[in-house]
Enzyme design. Structure first.
Site, PDB file in Angstrom:
ATOM      1  CB  CYS A 176      -0.830  -0.013   1.344  1.00 34.98           C
ATOM      2  SG  CYS A 176      -1.845   1.650   1.766  1.00 34.98           S
ATOM      3  CG  HIS A 177       1.029   5.945  -1.548  1.00 35.95           C
ATOM      4  ND1 HIS A 177       1.100   6.306  -2.706  1.00 35.95           N
ATOM      5  CD2 HIS A 177       1.866   6.506  -0.908  1.00 35.95           C
ATOM      6  CE1 HIS A 177       2.012   7.128  -2.912  1.00 35.95           C
ATOM      7  NE2 HIS A 177       2.275   7.483  -1.716  1.00 35.95           N
ATOM      8  CB  THR A 178       0.581   3.527   4.372  1.00 31.17           C
ATOM      9  OG1 THR A 178      -0.486   4.265   4.116  1.00 31.17           O
ATOM     10  CG2 THR A 178       1.167   3.990   5.783  1.00 31.17           C
ATOM     11  CG  HIS A 183      -0.520  -1.709   6.187  1.00 30.68           C
ATOM     12  ND1 HIS A 183       0.762  -1.015   5.355  1.00 30.68           N
ATOM     13  CD2 HIS A 183      -1.611  -1.163   5.700  1.00 30.68           C
ATOM     14  CE1 HIS A 183       0.098  -0.259   4.709  1.00 30.68           C
ATOM     15  NE2 HIS A 183      -1.244  -0.216   4.676  1.00 30.68           N
ATOM     16  CD  GLU A 184      -4.001  -3.523   1.030  1.00 32.65           C
ATOM     17  OE1 GLU A 184      -4.242  -2.391   1.060  1.00 32.65           O
ATOM     18  OE2 GLU A 184      -3.814  -4.241  -0.011  1.00 32.65           O
ATOM     19  CB  CYS A 207      -9.383  -3.332  22.914  1.00 28.13           C
ATOM     20  SG  CYS A 207     -10.170  -2.069  24.163  1.00 28.13           S
ATOM     21  CB  CYS A 236     -11.000   1.362  25.543  1.00 32.51           C
ATOM     22  SG  CYS A 236     -11.241   1.906  23.910  1.00 32.51           S
ATOM     23  CB  CYS A 259     -13.781  -0.456  21.813  1.00 35.97           C
ATOM     24  SG  CYS A 259     -12.086  -0.523  20.924  1.00 35.97           S
ATOM     25  CB  CYS A 261      -9.054   1.013  20.210  1.00 38.67           C
ATOM     26  SG  CYS A 261      -8.489   0.096  21.409  1.00 38.67           S
ATOM     27  NE  ARG A 267      -6.644   6.482  19.395  1.00 41.21           N
ATOM     28  CZ  ARG A 267      -7.222   7.402  19.839  1.00 41.21           C
ATOM     29  NH1 ARG A 267      -6.973   8.899  19.679  1.00 41.21           N
ATOM     30  NH2 ARG A 267      -8.157   7.453  20.683  1.00 41.21           N
ATOM     31  CB  CYS A 310      -4.795  -1.340   4.268  1.00 41.64           C
ATOM     32  SG  CYS A 310      -4.679   0.368   3.985  1.00 41.64           S
ATOM     33  NE  ARG A 318      -3.240  -2.097  -1.862  1.00 37.74           N
ATOM     34  CZ  ARG A 318      -3.135  -0.746  -1.866  1.00 37.74           C
ATOM     35  NH1 ARG A 318      -2.654  -0.266  -2.825  1.00 37.74           N
ATOM     36  NH2 ARG A 318      -3.575  -0.037  -0.842  1.00 37.74           N
TER      37      ARG A 318
HETATM   38  N1  APR Z   1      -3.487  15.011  -8.435  1.00 39.50           N
HETATM   39  C1  APR Z   1      -4.169  13.826  -8.661  1.00 39.50           C
HETATM   40  N2  APR Z   1      -3.707  12.522  -8.284  1.00 39.50           N
HETATM   41  C2  APR Z   1      -2.619  12.616  -7.776  1.00 39.50           C
HETATM   42  C3  APR Z   1      -1.795  13.759  -7.528  1.00 39.50           C
HETATM   43  C4  APR Z   1      -2.409  14.918  -7.908  1.00 39.50           C
HETATM   44  N3  APR Z   1      -1.513  15.910  -7.459  1.00 39.50           N
HETATM   45  N4  APR Z   1      -0.488  13.028  -6.935  1.00 39.50           N
HETATM   46  C5  APR Z   1      -0.813  11.846  -6.957  1.00 39.50           C
HETATM   47  N5  APR Z   1      -1.976  11.321  -7.567  1.00 39.50           N
HETATM   48  C6  APR Z   1      -2.641   9.991  -7.651  1.00 39.50           C
HETATM   49  C7  APR Z   1      -1.539   8.948  -8.273  1.00 39.50           C
HETATM   50  O1  APR Z   1      -1.225   9.049  -9.501  1.00 39.50           O
HETATM   51  C8  APR Z   1      -2.065   7.454  -7.823  1.00 39.50           C
HETATM   52  O2  APR Z   1      -2.796   7.227  -9.070  1.00 39.50           O
HETATM   53  O3  APR Z   1      -2.788   9.427  -6.450  1.00 39.50           O
HETATM   54  C9  APR Z   1      -2.790   7.962  -6.787  1.00 39.50           C
HETATM   55  C10 APR Z   1      -2.337   7.350  -5.224  1.00 39.50           C
HETATM   56  O4  APR Z   1      -2.388   5.983  -5.398  1.00 39.50           O
HETATM   57  P1  APR Z   1      -1.445   5.145  -4.946  1.00 39.50           P
HETATM   58  O5  APR Z   1       0.010   5.143  -4.813  1.00 39.50           O
HETATM   59  O6  APR Z   1      -1.814   3.685  -5.521  1.00 39.50           O
HETATM   60  O7  APR Z   1      -1.827   4.933  -3.243  1.00 39.50           O
HETATM   61  P2  APR Z   1      -3.153   4.042  -2.698  1.00 39.50           P
HETATM   62  O8  APR Z   1      -2.475   2.794  -1.913  1.00 39.50           O
HETATM   63  O9  APR Z   1      -4.420   3.978  -3.334  1.00 39.50           O
HETATM   64  O10 APR Z   1      -3.111   4.968  -1.124  1.00 39.50           O
HETATM   65  C11 APR Z   1      -3.622   6.257  -1.508  1.00 39.50           C
HETATM   66  O11 APR Z   1      -4.294   6.460   1.092  1.00 39.50           O
HETATM   67  O12 APR Z   1      -3.584   5.080   2.514  1.00 39.50           O
HETATM   68  C12 APR Z   1      -3.214   6.224   1.825  1.00 39.50           C
HETATM   69  O13 APR Z   1      -1.067   6.434   2.305  1.00 39.50           O
HETATM   70  C13 APR Z   1      -2.064   6.154   1.473  1.00 39.50           C
HETATM   71  O14 APR Z   1      -1.733   8.562   0.949  1.00 39.50           O
HETATM   72  C14 APR Z   1      -1.983   7.078   0.416  1.00 39.50           C
HETATM   73  C15 APR Z   1      -3.359   7.148  -0.135  1.00 39.50           C
HETATM   74 ZN    ZN Z   2      -2.490   0.997   3.804  1.00 36.38          ZN
HETATM   75 ZN    ZN Z   3     -10.647  -0.357  22.484  1.00 35.07          ZN
END
Ligand code: APR
Ligand code: ZN
Ligand code: ZN
Length: 395
Positions: free
Chosen positions: A63-65, A86-87, A116, A119, A122, A130, A134, A195, A390
């Site tokens: 994931c992006h995170t 985390h996914e 949990c 709390c 929750c 939580c 959290r 996620c 993904r």
């Molecule tokens: N304008 C529009 N779209 C944008 C811009 C912008 N300025 N900058 C980036 N993007 C688009 C990217 O092209 C991409 O398609 O945002 C999208 C982000 O997608 P992913 O990188 O696949 O991220 P994803 O896993 O979907 O997560 C999205 O949620 O969980 C959070 O941290 C994560 O911030 C992230 C968001």
């Molecule tokens: Zn995520």
């Molecule tokens: Zn809790």
């Protein structure tokens, strides 16, 4: 959705109970520094302690995170060596003392935003946060003893990430961060509920409660944004406008129910001006799924005054503050954050999983790539290059 059992039911655990109470030696992808390639190597995973669960991960995706953590965008979160991820989805290998809601062999998905159940948070219907479990990107050890459960073969600590650390064949989590799901649910697809898909769909269903006939604009069409689109479609939204700087994302967007697309690069004016003109003053709801603060302002201004609601889903690693003047809120536009789609993980995710099995959300669309765990660095690159939604890694 296809076959409900695209994996066998006892996958992975050759002899149940064999490893209970013992240290497990297995492979994990370890990060040693910002943007350094992940190293697949042997690690030791200690048995689960009181109220902890050790699970065998069968599928995980990026994931992006994870990407932000790998890059080390937030300096305070630079903890190494560390196991990200985390996914995922997997099966319970063993449980620690006091865990009564899960047993060996159960099919589970990890959640970074735990529940949990006891709390004051929750017990409140107003939040899915939580008091104890959290989401916490700073946490890198287990609560009970302040130690990680991972170590190198010579005993040096390896730290946890987002209470999950799924880039490992085995991982240990607080039982509050593990959700038991139907054993007939196909685990590969279910990993998406850990996620991205829950975050996007839940933001639409739970946080915004989008109504039938609504107009919606989604900024950032990764898995999270496209899940928001799928959620909006399932609620009967009639206009679903996708905004992304990567035009390739529009193809998938259409399959997910988007009705219009805007590439900000093609405009010679701000996106919100375009959306206002297209929708007679602005949309009912916008969803910020790009993690970009300037995009957030555009999303905010793209809603209709008087009733517009903007939901922030993207994680913003920047230290900058919200780019909104307090007086702008007097125009009746609201803005709210949504963590894990406002789903209470342990109590509500099993039902969401059933809805997905019934096809309410088509999970197959989100899996654009599949690779063996050993190719995790390739999977990172696919996300960086904007080529994957993904990429599911099989362990
Ligand atoms: N304008 C529009 N779209 C944008 C811009 C912008 N300025 N900058 C980036 N993007 C688009 C990217 O092209 C991409 O398609 O945002 C999208 C982000 O997608 P992913 O990188 O696949 O991220 P994803 O896993 O979907 O997560 C999205 O949620 O969980 C959070 O941290 C994560 O911030 C992230 C968001
Ligand atoms: Zn995520
Ligand atoms: Zn809790």
């Amino acid at each position: 959705m296809g076959s409900m059992s695209d994996e066998s039911t006892n996958n992975g655990l050759s002899v149940p109970g064999e490893t209970r109470g013992k240290v497990i030696n297995c492979k994990a992808a370890v990060v040693y520094g910002p943007e350094e390639p992940l190293v697949i190597e042997e690690v030791q995973v200690a048995p689960p302690q009181k109220m902890e669960v050790r699970i065998k991960i069968l599928y995980t995706s990026i994931c992006h995170t994870d990407l932000s953590a790998w890059i080390g965008e937030n300096e305070n979160q630079r903890v190494y060596p560390r196991i990200l991820g985390h996914e995922a989805a997997g099966i319970v290998e063993s449980v620690g003392e006091g865990v009564v809601d899960m047993k060996e062999g159960d099919h589970v998905i990890p959640i970074f935003n735990g529940e949990c159940g006891d709390c004051v948070y929750c017990k409140s219907e107003k939040t899915n946060l939580c008091g104890k479990y959290r989401v916490n990107p700073m946490k890198s050890v287990m609560d009970i003893d302040g130690k990680p459960r991972f170590s190198t073969p010579d005993g040096k600590p390896i730290y946890h990430f987002l209470s999950t650390s799924t880039f490992s064949e085995y991982t240990v989590l607080d039982s509050a961060c593990v959700v038991k799901i139907d054993s007939k649910a196909p685990l590969k697809k279910m990993s998406l509920l850990s996620c991205g898909v829950s975050t996007g769909v839940g933001a639409v269903w739970n946080t915004a409660n989008v109504h039938s006939g609504a107009s919606v604009a989604i900024f950032g069409l990764g898995a999270v944004g496209l899940a928001a689109a799928a959620g909006a479609k399932s609620r009967g939204a009639t206009r679903i406008i996708g905004v992304d700087i990567n035009k390739d994302k529009f193809i998938k967007g259409k399959a997910m129910g988007m009705t219009e697309f805007i590439n900000p690069k093609d405009l010679n004016r701000p996106v919100h001006e375009e959306i206002k003109e297209l929708t007679d003053g602005g949309v009912h709801y916008t969803f910020e799924c790009s993690g970009n603060l300037d995009v957030l302002r555009e999303a905010f201004l793209s809603t209709h005054d008087g009733w517009g609601l903007t939901v922030i889903l993207g994680i913003h690693p920047t230290p900058r503050m919200l780019p909104i003047h307090p007086m702008e809120l007097f125009d009746g536009r609201k803005i709210v954050g949504s963590v894990f789609g406002d789903f209470k993980g342990k109590t509500q995710l099993p039902h969401f999983a059933e809805e997905c099995m019934r096809g309410v959300v088509n999970l197959d669309e989100f899996i654009t790539h599949e690779l063996p765990f050993s190719k995790i660095n390739e999977a990172f690159q696919l996300l960086i290059d904007g080529k994957s939604l993904r990429c599911v890694l099989q362990l």
